[in-house]
Design an enzyme around this catalytic site. Sequence first.
Site, PDB file in Angstrom:
ATOM      1  N   CYS A 337       0.783  -1.233   0.000  1.00  0.00           N
ATOM      2  CA  CYS A 337       0.000   0.000   0.000  1.00  0.00           C
ATOM      3  C   CYS A 337       0.818   1.288   0.000  1.00  0.00           C
ATOM      4  O   CYS A 337       0.457   2.221  -0.718  1.00  0.00           O
ATOM      5  CB  CYS A 337      -1.074  -0.001   1.083  1.00  0.00           C
ATOM      6  SG  CYS A 337      -0.729  -1.010   2.496  1.00  0.00           S
ATOM      7  N   ARG A 366       7.833 -10.555   5.440  1.00  0.00           N
ATOM      8  CA  ARG A 366       7.612 -10.202   6.833  1.00  0.00           C
ATOM      9  C   ARG A 366       8.381 -11.173   7.700  1.00  0.00           C
ATOM     10  O   ARG A 366       8.405 -12.367   7.421  1.00  0.00           O
ATOM     11  CB  ARG A 366       6.122 -10.283   7.174  1.00  0.00           C
ATOM     12  CG  ARG A 366       5.322  -9.262   6.382  1.00  0.00           C
ATOM     13  CD  ARG A 366       3.842  -9.370   6.669  1.00  0.00           C
ATOM     14  NE  ARG A 366       3.131  -8.435   5.809  1.00  0.00           N
ATOM     15  CZ  ARG A 366       1.814  -8.328   5.756  1.00  0.00           C
ATOM     16  NH1 ARG A 366       1.060  -9.097   6.528  1.00  0.00           N
ATOM     17  NH2 ARG A 366       1.241  -7.453   4.953  1.00  0.00           N
ATOM     18  N   GLN A 384       0.741 -11.189  -2.310  1.00  0.00           N
ATOM     19  CA  GLN A 384      -0.652 -10.810  -2.093  1.00  0.00           C
ATOM     20  C   GLN A 384      -1.307 -10.483  -3.426  1.00  0.00           C
ATOM     21  O   GLN A 384      -0.682  -9.874  -4.289  1.00  0.00           O
ATOM     22  CB  GLN A 384      -0.714  -9.552  -1.220  1.00  0.00           C
ATOM     23  CG  GLN A 384      -0.177  -9.746   0.170  1.00  0.00           C
ATOM     24  CD  GLN A 384      -0.210  -8.445   0.956  1.00  0.00           C
ATOM     25  OE1 GLN A 384       0.240  -7.401   0.468  1.00  0.00           O
ATOM     26  NE2 GLN A 384      -0.717  -8.503   2.160  1.00  0.00           N
ATOM     27  N   ASP A 386      -3.056  -8.144  -4.269  1.00  0.00           N
ATOM     28  CA  ASP A 386      -3.401  -6.888  -3.632  1.00  0.00           C
ATOM     29  C   ASP A 386      -4.025  -5.900  -4.608  1.00  0.00           C
ATOM     30  O   ASP A 386      -3.737  -5.932  -5.802  1.00  0.00           O
ATOM     31  CB  ASP A 386      -2.104  -6.278  -3.096  1.00  0.00           C
ATOM     32  CG  ASP A 386      -2.323  -5.517  -1.806  1.00  0.00           C
ATOM     33  OD1 ASP A 386      -3.486  -5.405  -1.386  1.00  0.00           O
ATOM     34  OD2 ASP A 386      -1.328  -5.042  -1.235  1.00  0.00           O
ATOM     35  N   HIS A 388      -5.600  -1.581  -4.330  1.00  0.00           N
ATOM     36  CA  HIS A 388      -6.035  -0.463  -3.500  1.00  0.00           C
ATOM     37  C   HIS A 388      -6.953   0.410  -4.318  1.00  0.00           C
ATOM     38  O   HIS A 388      -6.612   0.812  -5.426  1.00  0.00           O
ATOM     39  CB  HIS A 388      -4.824   0.298  -2.975  1.00  0.00           C
ATOM     40  CG  HIS A 388      -3.999  -0.552  -2.072  1.00  0.00           C
ATOM     41  ND1 HIS A 388      -2.884  -1.219  -2.501  1.00  0.00           N
ATOM     42  CD2 HIS A 388      -4.191  -0.916  -0.777  1.00  0.00           C
ATOM     43  CE1 HIS A 388      -2.400  -1.950  -1.499  1.00  0.00           C
ATOM     44  NE2 HIS A 388      -3.180  -1.789  -0.450  1.00  0.00           N
ATOM     45  N   LYS A 472     -13.908  -3.331   8.353  1.00  0.00           N
ATOM     46  CA  LYS A 472     -13.581  -4.275   7.292  1.00  0.00           C
ATOM     47  C   LYS A 472     -14.610  -5.387   7.182  1.00  0.00           C
ATOM     48  O   LYS A 472     -15.448  -5.573   8.066  1.00  0.00           O
ATOM     49  CB  LYS A 472     -12.193  -4.867   7.528  1.00  0.00           C
ATOM     50  CG  LYS A 472     -12.088  -5.646   8.836  1.00  0.00           C
ATOM     51  CD  LYS A 472     -10.733  -6.324   8.957  1.00  0.00           C
ATOM     52  CE  LYS A 472     -10.642  -7.058  10.282  1.00  0.00           C
ATOM     53  NZ  LYS A 472      -9.408  -7.809  10.454  1.00  0.00           N
ATOM     54  N   HIS A 518      -8.386  -1.398   0.911  1.00  0.00           N
ATOM     55  CA  HIS A 518      -7.466  -2.503   0.632  1.00  0.00           C
ATOM     56  C   HIS A 518      -8.357  -3.712   0.362  1.00  0.00           C
ATOM     57  O   HIS A 518      -9.328  -3.914   1.074  1.00  0.00           O
ATOM     58  CB  HIS A 518      -6.629  -2.890   1.846  1.00  0.00           C
ATOM     59  CG  HIS A 518      -5.879  -1.786   2.495  1.00  0.00           C
ATOM     60  ND1 HIS A 518      -4.528  -1.668   2.393  1.00  0.00           N
ATOM     61  CD2 HIS A 518      -6.281  -0.758   3.271  1.00  0.00           C
ATOM     62  CE1 HIS A 518      -4.128  -0.622   3.095  1.00  0.00           C
ATOM     63  NE2 HIS A 518      -5.173  -0.052   3.645  1.00  0.00           N
TER      64      HIS A 518
END
Length: 645
Positions: A337, A366, A384, A386, A388, A472, A518
Amino acid sequence: MINITFPDGNVRPFEAGVTAIDIAKSLSEGLARNVLSAGIDGEVWDATRPIQKDAKIQLYTWNDPAGKATVWHSSAHLMAEAIEQLYPGVKFGIGPDIENGFYYDIDTGEKTLTEADLTDIEKRMIEIARGKQTFNRIEVSKAEAEKYFTEKGDEYKLELISELTDGQITLYKSGTFTDLCRGPHVPDTSMIKAVKLTSIAGAYWRGDEKRKQLTRVYGITFTKAKELEEYLVLLEEAKKRDHRKLGKELELFTFSQKVGAGLPLWLPKGAQLRERLEQFLKKVQKEAGYLPVITPHIGNVNLYKTSGHFDKYGKDSFRPITTPIEGEAFFLKPMNCPHHCEIFNAKPHSYKDLPIRYAEFGTVYRYEQSGELHGLTRVRGFTQDDAHIFCTPDQIKTEFKGVIKIIMRIFKALDFKEFVTQISLRDPNNKEKYIGSDENWEKAETAIKEVAVEEGLEAILVEGEAAFYGPKMDFMVKDAIGRKWQLGTIQVDYNLPERFDLSYIGADNDRHRPVMIHRAPFGSMERFVAVLVEHCAGNFPLWLSPEQAIILPISEKYQNYAEKVLQFLNNSDIRALIDDRSEKAGKKIRDAELKKIPFMLIVGEREEAEGSISLRRHGQGDVGTFSLQQLADMIHEEESRMQQA
RNA sequence: GCCGAUGUAGCUCAGCUGGCCAGAGCAGCUGAUUUGUAAUCAGCUGGUCGGGGGUUCGAAUCCCUCCAUCGGCUCCA
């Protein structure tokens, strides 16, 4: 006399002091034998506890979650009693019932419990259970309770008592064991017929890693021996589906100590599978107006200082990489992000541009604690799916709908039939711990709730579960053997737009703050593939299967024909291979079955003569003879059926 | 990171109360066989017994340490 109201609304009078068991007996002897506990005005009581005033009653048996919980909670006492008898002097922490059984946290002092001791404990538990011990509820004052456990020398129980209110403390005595306990318990221990202690592990007292680590013994019990057998079968089934085992057998992925723990290596078949999933989602996202972006694997420390992640996670991350001359620090990116925010910032935006949806299969790193790594579900490097979405507060609702549509399409394509939706809202009593205006939160939470209703989702609302930066919506799927997995997530974020000072020019010619959403329908490719493997037990949907068909020539004589078939299939965009080993058909079939290849095409004299194949489907056996075209049509039809919207 | 268990050939496992050259099945390779719906036969190849250190005349086996894996705990942007 008191009035007892039954769940169906019937009201009947009973003597004051009547117990749930007595009431059950008045209905039927059989029921009375099966009553484990009772709901009295919504509270779970011992079935043997006298009822003194009018009440609503509900009788719990093994078929009720509350009934099972009562059995398991009682079993924890039973186990504690057994352990105390076998190893005198041990001290007890807490021993609750859990989703599948129970555990007890024990300070075993000098003695170290090992798996080998579990059988002894099980045996003793069964012996005690057969003794038909009752659980006697004793109401005590705080002082009395403290006196008892001081004499016993159990500091853990004393700590628990110190937090309880005087007048509400009860002890339960069963056999030689007395425990601080709210109850309830089963009428007597003989209802516990089968015991299995499943594992032994360390657990911090009160979940605090700074405090002493106790020994936690997990177990499960049943009211019938047959139920234990069924449970063990289910455990076996779960073992068979374990993605770590299947991942090895089907050659999907591997790990190497040399590469490093928690860093998965995708083997060709796994990579193919994953690529197909990615292509599918890319196609769907393109249709939904997403714009692909690509960002690097590292980012300057300042990026994460801006995003706030440095302060929060900097200490628990991989150490930064530094440049040799300037000494600038870069972090492996733990999320995409912040990079995407900078892409948004690369040029000014008008309200007419919104919503903007940046999508990237972004690989992140991570640092997970060493004890946390687990197959593909918990790794240190993962990708991910991912994206946005930058939008106005008013667009949240439509954007959520769009994402839900994508998630539903994925669930359908992968045969996840059952799922629940969870909406995480902020804690209404603690509004100050969240970032963003009250008005925006209100707006987003309302929008999400409305979306759930409008999309016909069965949503559970959980207050206080929202992240500090926004509410969320999460999707939990149930797999083929009933286990729940958290997959897709959609999160509103008011924090990053603020920190990155994102803005767009509104119709009023003023600067406005966009909202960021997200979302990751798969979550991560690694975790998703793991769940998918366990869900389908390695029998992937046809469109994903790395090998869709295998041609099995009866003998070398039909090799040429087999190759013709292969060519036909390749030309028809079907993934196939030939087993040309000089093995018997039975052997080739067996191996193909073990490799879980969906279509086995047996070709011999007859098939060559008529230009056909004899089809055997994985797990089903022989399904007949088909022409090559029929086969191709069949495969294509099945592939596209699942992928359709 | 913490507690406990485990680590032997590509895979599954035996050997581990210290002592013949570390074994088996499957996989692989070679040969024979030419096969009809879940295992054809024979031969061969393959292992620094997780890494390092120590005890011992001698270690896969005992001890220490590190690493990895497994079951939990804590954590999870």
